[in-house]
Scaffold this active site. Structure first.
Site, PDB file in Angstrom:
ATOM      1  N   GLU A 153       0.830  -1.328   0.331  1.00 45.64           N
ATOM      2  CA  GLU A 153       0.200   0.155   0.591  1.00 45.64           C
ATOM      3  C   GLU A 153       0.938   1.274   0.023  1.00 45.64           C
ATOM      4  OE1 GLU A 153      -3.159   0.200  -0.329  1.00 45.64           O
ATOM      5  OE2 GLU A 153      -2.766  -1.907  -0.909  1.00 45.64           O
ATOM      6  N   TRP A 158       1.652   1.913  -3.210  1.00 41.28           N
ATOM      7  CA  TRP A 158       0.921   2.472  -4.541  1.00 41.28           C
ATOM      8  C   TRP A 158       0.877   3.905  -3.666  1.00 41.28           C
ATOM      9  CZ3 TRP A 158      -2.346   1.713  -8.013  1.00 41.28           C
ATOM     10  CH2 TRP A 158      -3.082   0.891  -8.526  1.00 41.28           C
ATOM     11  N   TRP A 187     -20.701  14.415 -18.788  1.00 38.10           N
ATOM     12  CA  TRP A 187     -21.186  14.504 -17.331  1.00 38.10           C
ATOM     13  C   TRP A 187     -22.140  15.510 -17.713  1.00 38.10           C
ATOM     14  CZ3 TRP A 187     -17.656  11.372 -14.935  1.00 38.10           C
ATOM     15  CH2 TRP A 187     -16.202  11.392 -15.160  1.00 38.10           C
ATOM     16  N   ASN A 233     -10.776   3.053   3.591  1.00 36.39           N
ATOM     17  CA  ASN A 233     -10.327   3.010   1.788  1.00 36.39           C
ATOM     18  C   ASN A 233     -11.700   2.849   0.733  1.00 36.39           C
ATOM     19  OD1 ASN A 233      -8.810   3.364  -0.030  1.00 36.39           O
ATOM     20  ND2 ASN A 233      -8.664   0.871  -0.260  1.00 36.39           N
ATOM     21  N   TRP A 282     -14.963  13.186 -12.053  1.00 37.69           N
ATOM     22  CA  TRP A 282     -14.869  13.098 -10.608  1.00 37.69           C
ATOM     23  C   TRP A 282     -13.578  14.387 -10.483  1.00 37.69           C
ATOM     24  CZ3 TRP A 282      -9.502  15.034 -11.283  1.00 37.69           C
ATOM     25  CH2 TRP A 282      -8.621  14.618 -12.474  1.00 37.69           C
ATOM     26  N   TRP A 293      -8.696   8.978  -7.699  1.00 38.39           N
ATOM     27  CA  TRP A 293     -10.057   9.640  -8.629  1.00 38.39           C
ATOM     28  C   TRP A 293     -10.160   9.115  -9.702  1.00 38.39           C
ATOM     29  CZ3 TRP A 293     -15.214  10.857  -6.864  1.00 38.39           C
ATOM     30  CH2 TRP A 293     -15.289  11.165  -6.118  1.00 38.39           C
TER      31      TRP A 293
HETATM   32  P1  FAD Z   1      -3.541   1.888   5.072  1.00 37.97           P
HETATM   33  O1  FAD Z   1      -4.273   1.340   4.560  1.00 37.97           O
HETATM   34  O2  FAD Z   1      -3.023   1.132   6.878  1.00 37.97           O
HETATM   35  O3  FAD Z   1      -2.696   2.436   4.269  1.00 37.97           O
HETATM   36  C1  FAD Z   1      -1.614   2.583   4.444  1.00 37.97           C
HETATM   37  C2  FAD Z   1      -1.312   3.015   4.602  1.00 37.97           C
HETATM   38  O4  FAD Z   1      -0.114   2.951   2.406  1.00 37.97           O
HETATM   39  C3  FAD Z   1      -1.673   5.009   3.500  1.00 37.97           C
HETATM   40  O5  FAD Z   1      -1.970   6.126   4.633  1.00 37.97           O
HETATM   41  C4  FAD Z   1      -1.675   4.453   2.353  1.00 37.97           C
HETATM   42  O6  FAD Z   1      -0.272   6.116   2.607  1.00 37.97           O
HETATM   43  C5  FAD Z   1      -1.096   4.444   1.760  1.00 37.97           C
HETATM   44  N1  FAD Z   1      -1.857   3.889   0.867  1.00 37.97           N
HETATM   45  C6  FAD Z   1      -3.034   2.576   1.104  1.00 37.97           C
HETATM   46  N2  FAD Z   1      -3.789   2.958   0.138  1.00 37.97           N
HETATM   47  C7  FAD Z   1      -3.469   3.871  -0.800  1.00 37.97           C
HETATM   48  C8  FAD Z   1      -4.087   4.036  -2.080  1.00 37.97           C
HETATM   49  N3  FAD Z   1      -5.108   3.410  -2.788  1.00 37.97           N
HETATM   50  N4  FAD Z   1      -3.294   5.186  -3.284  1.00 37.97           N
HETATM   51  C9  FAD Z   1      -2.092   5.910  -2.897  1.00 37.97           C
HETATM   52  N5  FAD Z   1      -1.686   5.438  -1.134  1.00 37.97           N
HETATM   53  C10 FAD Z   1      -2.762   4.013  -0.849  1.00 37.97           C
HETATM   54  N6  FAD Z   1      -4.789   8.814   0.727  1.00 37.97           N
HETATM   55  C11 FAD Z   1      -4.070   9.639   1.003  1.00 37.97           C
HETATM   56  O7  FAD Z   1      -3.435   9.230   2.270  1.00 37.97           O
HETATM   57  N7  FAD Z   1      -4.552  10.671   0.955  1.00 37.97           N
HETATM   58  C12 FAD Z   1      -5.570  10.965  -0.608  1.00 37.97           C
HETATM   59  O8  FAD Z   1      -5.831  12.575  -0.202  1.00 37.97           O
HETATM   60  C13 FAD Z   1      -6.236  10.324  -0.671  1.00 37.97           C
HETATM   61  N8  FAD Z   1      -7.074  10.054  -1.203  1.00 37.97           N
HETATM   62  C14 FAD Z   1      -7.846   8.942  -1.722  1.00 37.97           C
HETATM   63  C15 FAD Z   1      -9.528   9.080  -2.942  1.00 37.97           C
HETATM   64  C16 FAD Z   1     -10.264   7.879  -3.443  1.00 37.97           C
HETATM   65  C17 FAD Z   1     -11.202   8.099  -3.920  1.00 37.97           C
HETATM   66  C18 FAD Z   1      -9.684   6.455  -2.626  1.00 37.97           C
HETATM   67  C19 FAD Z   1     -10.609   5.544  -3.581  1.00 37.97           C
HETATM   68  C20 FAD Z   1      -8.300   6.102  -2.009  1.00 37.97           C
HETATM   69  C21 FAD Z   1      -7.743   7.705  -1.335  1.00 37.97           C
HETATM   70  N9  FAD Z   1      -7.034   7.269  -0.714  1.00 37.97           N
HETATM   71  C22 FAD Z   1      -6.139   8.464  -0.444  1.00 37.97           C
HETATM   72  C23 FAD Z   1      -5.967   6.288  -0.858  1.00 37.97           C
HETATM   73  C24 FAD Z   1      -6.177   5.570   0.616  1.00 37.97           C
HETATM   74  O9  FAD Z   1      -8.171   5.493   0.997  1.00 37.97           O
HETATM   75  C25 FAD Z   1      -6.098   5.889   2.298  1.00 37.97           C
HETATM   76  O10 FAD Z   1      -4.385   6.317   2.628  1.00 37.97           O
HETATM   77  C26 FAD Z   1      -6.111   5.015   2.787  1.00 37.97           C
HETATM   78  O11 FAD Z   1      -7.947   4.839   3.441  1.00 37.97           O
HETATM   79  C27 FAD Z   1      -5.775   5.832   5.120  1.00 37.97           C
HETATM   80  O12 FAD Z   1      -5.861   5.154   5.560  1.00 37.97           O
HETATM   81  P2  FAD Z   1      -4.856   4.147   6.322  1.00 37.97           P
HETATM   82  O13 FAD Z   1      -3.882   5.015   6.732  1.00 37.97           O
HETATM   83  O14 FAD Z   1      -5.521   3.617   7.457  1.00 37.97           O
HETATM   84  O15 FAD Z   1      -4.535   3.035   5.559  1.00 37.97           O
END
Ligand code: FAD
Length: 465
Positions: free
Chosen positions: A287, A290, A318, A353, A371, A394
């Site tokens: 993650e 990502w 849209w 997420n 979006w 997005w």
């Molecule tokens: P965990 O699931 O514990 O993941 C650990 C870390 O991995 C996260 O803190 C983050 O740094 C990274 N990560 C995880 N999933 C993603 C992902 N899909 N893309 C990029 N990095 C990821 N994350 C943001 O940090 N900032 C945003 O503005 C953001 N906007 C989002 C918008 C949409 C529409 C979606 C679907 C996802 C978005 N995310 C964003 C990704 C993700 O949802 C969050 O990082 C995550 O939910 C944060 O919770 P966590 O730290 O407990 O994540």
């Protein structure tokens, strides 16, 4: 004309010569210092730029700027401002306990540097690199300012393991698909020392003396926010259980909550990766990849902040219905999991997420709202808002981005409940009225919306309907 120009020049000279502060400070030999400028690296542990600065030849004046270019457009109860204020207060206290201090400026970085120059003979300005579009523009202006004043400007990599074009294809082109990028990233990690950059042990290079008070939230027009950044957890137990738990929003401790901390640098990404290396299951590490994948996408393709990565997706017609957009924002779509997600976001500044994926898909595909509207709303609300991740995800949801969900994959908001919140633990937390007759009628009928979406996308992409 000539005369006017001449008189202008002499006026400027007069002003320069008559600047009392500058003359005074020149006379009293300003102390030679370097400045370390905190931005999105709000910590004193394992901070690359700060550690390098403190090992330099001049005493280091630490600086933080509450940047009005950003703050002036934030809501008075913005949780991010409260969080930054708390972090900065703690850093200032800690630096004081080490015999130093932190200069905190409310205004712009240019003003802060010019002000410090009145007091100090600034030799070098040091900071950690920031890759977001606003930061790049700001830093370019600061670099020019430094050049004009004969100040060295130095930046270090700190918020990522690999930056910019460190992970590219063998032919030097950027990766636009996650899996091969992640493989190359993991391979490169094998030879990355994940160096720890100590700060406290170099504290002797902090100059003694008071650097002024810290502006209060109220002074800057803010108030403490109800949106709190939660503590993070990347313990071995969390990492080992992550794969099995991460998809269930009903579990409050199923994910790491690292995102706002990574956003503001209140934790070091090197420290996290060092801790995750011995863990057999690398799902959590992936993650983090990502995050860096989207960061390098933004760096290579900065236009994707406003334009679809796949240009044909900018032909989509849209619907952009303002009433439906309001219903989505307020968690009033009549689809319980969508509504729960939006209410979680509005109440806490965070959304799980799995639910972010659903609400984003619902906005773009069921409601056919651009979006960019959803991205902007998330940017306003999310404590962890990060341009690269937000835009990247997005565009993923809309189908227009790199490695995106295909346009014909449309999440069904009902079956998503069966898969990820079967007991409705999450839904009931945010939408307690979901089973009652008074619960909102669906803003759009699923089957019709699905067909309409496919037709609209196909028309834009010139696909056969
Ligand atoms: P965990 O699931 O514990 O993941 C650990 C870390 O991995 C996260 O803190 C983050 O740094 C990274 N990560 C995880 N999933 C993603 C992902 N899909 N893309 C990029 N990095 C990821 N994350 C943001 O940090 N900032 C945003 O503005 C953001 N906007 C989002 C918008 C949409 C529409 C979606 C679907 C996802 C978005 N995310 C964003 C990704 C993700 O949802 C969050 O990082 C995550 O939910 C944060 O919770 P966590 O730290 O407990 O994540």
């Amino acid at each position: 004309m000539r005369q006017a120009k001449g008189s202008d020049d002499s006026h400027l000279n007069q002003e320069r010569n008559s600047e009392p502060l500058l003359n005074d400070s020149r006379q009293r030999q300003r102390p030679e210092v370097n400045i370390f400028w905190f931005r999105r690296d709000l910590r004193l542990k394992d901070n690359h730029g700060l550690s390098k600065a403190l090992r330099g030849s001049y005493p280091v004046v630490p600086l933080f700027v509450f940047d009005r270019n950003i703050l002036d457009s934030c809501a008075p109860d913005d949780g991010r401002v409260s969080f930054i204020h708390e972090q900065i207060s703690q850093i200032k206290e800690e630096l004081k306990s080490w015999g130093g201090d932190l200069k905190v400026h409310y205004g712009t970085a240019e003003q802060a540097i010019k002000e410090l120059q009145q007091e100090f003979d600034v030799k070098h300005l040091i900071c950690n690199r920031d890759y977001e579009p606003y930061a790049l523009t700001r830093d370019l202006a600061i670099k020019r300012l430094c050049e004009e004043h004969n100040i060295g400007f130095h930046q270090f990599k700190d918020q990522v393991i690999f930056e910019m074009d460190e992970i590219v294809k063998d032919d030097g082109k950027p990766y636009v698909v996650y899996t091969p990028y992640s493989k190359k990233w993991l391979k490169a990690l094998e030879t990355n020392p994940l160096t720890e950059y100590p700060v406290e042990k170099h504290k002797a290079n902090l100059p003694p003396g008071d650097l002024g008070a810290m502006p209060t939230l109220e002074y800057m027009g803010f108030k403490p926010s109800a949106h709190r950044v939660l503590p993070y957890d990347y313990s071995p137990v969390m990492a080992q259980n992550y794969q099995g738990q991460r998809n269930f929003p009903g579990l409050t401790k199923g994910t790491s909550k690292l995102s706002p901390h990574l956003r503001f640098g209140s934790v070091s990404v090197r420290q996290i990766v060092r801790a995750l290396l011995p863990i057999e299951d690398i799902t959590l590490l992936k993650e983090l990849i990502w995050r860096e994948f989207f960061m390098q996408i933004l760096w290579h393709f900065p236009h994707t902040v406003t334009k679809s990565f796949k240009p044909q997706y900018d032909r989509i017609s849209w619907r952009n219905d303002p009433k439906e957009f309001e219903a989505w924002k307020n968690g009033q779509t009549g689809y319980p999991l969508v509504d729960a997600g939006m209410r979680e976001l509005n109440t806490t500044g965070y959304m799980h997420n799995r639910v972010r994926m659903l609400v984003a898909s619902f906005l773009c595909k069921h409601l056919l709202i651009d979006w960019r509207w959803g991205e902007a709303y998330f940017a306003e609300k999310l404590l962890d808002y990060e341009c690269s991740s937000n835009v990247g995800n997005w565009q993923w949801a809309a189908g227009s981005g790199v490695d995106a969900a295909p346009y014909f994959r449309i999440f069904n908001p009902m079956t998503q409940v069966d898969k990820f919140d079967k007991q409705k633990t999450y839904i009931k937390r945010w939408v307690p009225e979901c089973d009652l007759p008074r619960y909102t009628k669906p803003v759009v009928e699923h089957k019709m919306a699905r067909t309409r979406c496919l037709e609209t996308y196909k028309a834009a992409l010139n696909e056969v309907v």
